[in-house]
Design a protein around this motif. Structure first.
Motif, PDB file in Angstrom:
ATOM      1  N   MET A  61       1.073  -7.009 -17.717  1.00 25.03           N
ATOM      2  CA  MET A  61       0.512  -5.588 -18.240  1.00 25.03           C
ATOM      3  C   MET A  61       0.967  -4.732 -16.982  1.00 25.03           C
ATOM      4  N   THR A  62       1.386  -3.572 -17.097  1.00 28.62           N
ATOM      5  CA  THR A  62       1.549  -2.510 -16.059  1.00 28.62           C
ATOM      6  C   THR A  62       0.002  -2.073 -15.564  1.00 28.62           C
ATOM      7  N   ALA A  63      -0.272  -2.156 -14.360  1.00 31.38           N
ATOM      8  CA  ALA A  63      -1.450  -1.772 -13.883  1.00 31.38           C
ATOM      9  C   ALA A  63      -1.571  -0.380 -13.691  1.00 31.38           C
ATOM     10  N   LEU A 101       1.035   5.457  19.043  1.00 33.58           N
ATOM     11  CA  LEU A 101       0.471   4.324  18.456  1.00 33.58           C
ATOM     12  C   LEU A 101       0.234   4.635  16.998  1.00 33.58           C
ATOM     13  N   ALA A 102      -0.241   5.797  16.973  1.00 33.10           N
ATOM     14  CA  ALA A 102      -0.535   6.262  15.522  1.00 33.10           C
ATOM     15  C   ALA A 102       0.910   6.075  14.478  1.00 33.10           C
ATOM     16  N   GLU A 103       2.111   6.731  15.232  1.00 31.69           N
ATOM     17  CA  GLU A 103       3.484   6.738  14.663  1.00 31.69           C
ATOM     18  C   GLU A 103       3.787   5.315  14.251  1.00 31.69           C
ATOM     19  N   ARG A 104       3.527   4.387  15.373  1.00 27.39           N
ATOM     20  CA  ARG A 104       4.059   3.043  15.315  1.00 27.39           C
ATOM     21  C   ARG A 104       3.475   2.253  14.343  1.00 27.39           C
ATOM     22  N   VAL A 105       1.886   2.437  14.241  1.00 29.37           N
ATOM     23  CA  VAL A 105       1.341   1.714  13.120  1.00 29.37           C
ATOM     24  C   VAL A 105       1.796   2.056  11.890  1.00 29.37           C
ATOM     25  N   MET A 106       1.736   3.617  11.434  1.00 26.13           N
ATOM     26  CA  MET A 106       2.361   3.989  10.149  1.00 26.13           C
ATOM     27  C   MET A 106       3.750   3.406   9.830  1.00 26.13           C
ATOM     28  N   GLN A 107       4.871   3.467  10.740  1.00 25.06           N
ATOM     29  CA  GLN A 107       5.949   3.081  10.383  1.00 25.06           C
ATOM     30  C   GLN A 107       6.186   1.428  10.316  1.00 25.06           C
ATOM     31  N   GLN A 108       5.632   0.998  11.332  1.00 25.96           N
ATOM     32  CA  GLN A 108       6.175  -0.359  11.288  1.00 25.96           C
ATOM     33  C   GLN A 108       5.093  -1.278  10.502  1.00 25.96           C
ATOM     34  N   ILE A 109       3.792  -0.960  10.409  1.00 31.89           N
ATOM     35  CA  ILE A 109       2.601  -1.735   9.647  1.00 31.89           C
ATOM     36  C   ILE A 109       2.216  -0.919   8.268  1.00 31.89           C
ATOM     37  N   GLU A 110       1.742   0.133   8.272  1.00 30.53           N
ATOM     38  CA  GLU A 110       1.129   0.589   7.180  1.00 30.53           C
ATOM     39  C   GLU A 110       2.029   0.740   6.009  1.00 30.53           C
ATOM     40  N   LEU A 111       3.172   1.286   6.188  1.00 32.46           N
ATOM     41  CA  LEU A 111       4.124   1.725   4.860  1.00 32.46           C
ATOM     42  C   LEU A 111       4.834   0.257   4.414  1.00 32.46           C
ATOM     43  N   LYS A 112       4.544  -0.726   4.970  1.00 30.24           N
ATOM     44  CA  LYS A 112       4.884  -1.905   4.617  1.00 30.24           C
ATOM     45  C   LYS A 112       3.621  -2.722   3.817  1.00 30.24           C
ATOM     46  N   ILE A 113       2.794  -2.765   4.691  1.00 33.77           N
ATOM     47  CA  ILE A 113       1.631  -3.865   4.104  1.00 33.77           C
ATOM     48  C   ILE A 113       0.859  -3.163   3.036  1.00 33.77           C
ATOM     49  N   PHE A 114       0.853  -1.759   2.963  1.00 32.84           N
ATOM     50  CA  PHE A 114      -0.055  -1.290   2.071  1.00 32.84           C
ATOM     51  C   PHE A 114       0.423  -1.479   0.496  1.00 32.84           C
ATOM     52  N   PRO A 115       1.874  -1.076   0.375  1.00 27.11           N
ATOM     53  CA  PRO A 115       2.511  -1.307  -1.080  1.00 27.11           C
ATOM     54  C   PRO A 115       2.567  -2.736  -1.299  1.00 27.11           C
ATOM     55  N   GLN A 116       2.571  -3.663  -0.304  1.00 28.54           N
ATOM     56  CA  GLN A 116       2.707  -5.027  -0.554  1.00 28.54           C
ATOM     57  C   GLN A 116       1.446  -5.313  -1.237  1.00 28.54           C
ATOM     58  N   ALA A 117       0.166  -5.085  -0.766  1.00 29.88           N
ATOM     59  CA  ALA A 117      -1.158  -5.361  -1.109  1.00 29.88           C
ATOM     60  C   ALA A 117      -1.267  -4.927  -2.378  1.00 29.88           C
ATOM     61  N   VAL A 118      -0.917  -3.689  -2.707  1.00 31.89           N
ATOM     62  CA  VAL A 118      -0.986  -3.183  -3.973  1.00 31.89           C
ATOM     63  C   VAL A 118      -0.427  -3.890  -5.128  1.00 31.89           C
ATOM     64  N   ALA A 119       0.849  -4.371  -4.791  1.00 33.11           N
ATOM     65  CA  ALA A 119       1.740  -5.212  -5.955  1.00 33.11           C
ATOM     66  C   ALA A 119       0.934  -6.441  -5.903  1.00 33.11           C
ATOM     67  N   TRP A 120       0.603  -7.028  -5.059  1.00 32.54           N
ATOM     68  CA  TRP A 120      -0.280  -8.260  -5.120  1.00 32.54           C
ATOM     69  C   TRP A 120      -1.323  -8.332  -5.902  1.00 32.54           C
ATOM     70  N   LEU A 121      -2.205  -7.230  -5.754  1.00 24.57           N
ATOM     71  CA  LEU A 121      -3.353  -6.699  -6.666  1.00 24.57           C
ATOM     72  C   LEU A 121      -3.138  -6.615  -8.171  1.00 24.57           C
ATOM     73  N   ALA A 122      -1.894  -5.980  -8.275  1.00 30.09           N
ATOM     74  CA  ALA A 122      -1.351  -5.457  -9.531  1.00 30.09           C
ATOM     75  C   ALA A 122      -0.936  -6.691 -10.464  1.00 30.09           C
ATOM     76  N   ALA A 123      -0.132  -7.547  -9.544  1.00 32.97           N
ATOM     77  CA  ALA A 123       0.257  -8.773 -10.275  1.00 32.97           C
ATOM     78  C   ALA A 123      -0.901  -9.857 -10.294  1.00 32.97           C
ATOM     79  N   GLY A 124      -1.952  -9.935 -10.047  1.00 31.33           N
ATOM     80  CA  GLY A 124      -3.018 -10.710 -10.018  1.00 31.33           C
ATOM     81  C   GLY A 124      -3.027 -11.828  -9.023  1.00 31.33           C
ATOM     82  N   ASP A 125      -1.895 -11.593  -7.890  1.00 34.28           N
ATOM     83  CA  ASP A 125      -2.051 -12.477  -7.029  1.00 34.28           C
ATOM     84  C   ASP A 125      -3.062 -12.596  -5.832  1.00 34.28           C
ATOM     85  N   VAL A 126      -3.771 -11.189  -5.893  1.00 31.29           N
ATOM     86  CA  VAL A 126      -4.860 -11.312  -4.849  1.00 31.29           C
ATOM     87  C   VAL A 126      -5.941 -10.661  -5.799  1.00 31.29           C
TER      88      VAL A 126
END
Length: 220
Positions: free
Chosen positions: A1-3, A167-192
């Motif tokens: 079911m689509t979250a 630092l703010a730009e590096r954190v956003m580009q290298q980390i946040e924009l990758k781990i945040f959608p991944q975490a939401v995807a895991w939650l939506a799929a019931g993996d987390v």
């Protein structure tokens, strides 16, 4: 079911854009039902409108105190019956009642390696502390400010020439924009899931947050 997802924002919405894109191309099995901001001038509102997503604005000036604001905010959020509530740069401290209402369904991204540097000005504080590493953390939201169980954390080495801005730009580009959608995807799929105050990832309870190594290629 689509979250069904509701995103709360206060600013320009770069993390929101990453979520919009990931929902649009199917990397997140979810749909952003609404974007709610506490600031009428938040740039992320236009990003949502451009994507055809409903937007709502609730400014704190219209409410007597935090409790009344959060009660009104919960009424708006509940209209969209979210499976997931995402704090994407939502710059308000939420009341315990609001947090409890969405317990296990609400996540936040924080620009530091929690539990280090909760609160504001994380990049400058990392520099001031002489931290060798810096990054960002996605965590479940609990009543403790930036203290909920961590799901995934990404980090890099601080460079001698780094400033608060770099630092703010590096954190956003290298980390946040990758781990945040991944975490939401895991939650939506019931993996987390949040189970008894701890993070369960698929078939195991985490003793420490997942690292960038766990981020799937489609989010890198």
């Amino acid at each position: 079911m689509t979250a069904r997802i509701v995103v709360l924002i206060s600013g320009q919405g770069r993390n929101l854009q990453a979520l919009l894109d990931a929902c649009a191309d199917g990397r997140i099995d979810g749909r952003i039902a609404a974007v709610v901001s506490n600031r009428a001038d938040a740039g992320g509102l236009q990003r949502a409108r451009d994507a055809g997503v409903v937007t709502r604005v609730l400014t704190s000036q219209d409410y007597a105190d935090r409790a009344s604001y959060d009660a009104a905010l919960a009424e708006v959020v509940d209209i969209y019956a979210p499976d997931i509530v995402v704090l994407a740069g939502f710059m308000r401290i939420l009341t315990p009642g609001f947090v409890q209402r969405y317990s296990g369904r609400m996540i936040n991204i924080h620009p530091s390696l929690l539990p280090r540097h909760t609160g504001l000005h994380t990049h400058q504080r990392a520099l001031d502390a002489g931290d060798a590493e810096h990054g960002a953390t996605v965590h479940f939201v609990t009543e403790e400010l930036d203290g909920g169980p961590a799901i995934v954390q990404g980090k890099f080495m601080v460079q001698a020439q780094d400033t608060q801005e770099t630092l703010a730009e590096r954190v956003m580009q290298q980390i946040e924009l990758k781990i945040f959608p991944q975490a939401v995807a895991w939650l939506a799929a019931g993996d987390v899931a949040l189970v008894d105050g701890k993070v369960r990832f698929r078939d195991r309870v985490l003793d420490a947050p997942l690292s960038m190594d766990a981020v799937e290629g489609r989010f890198r």
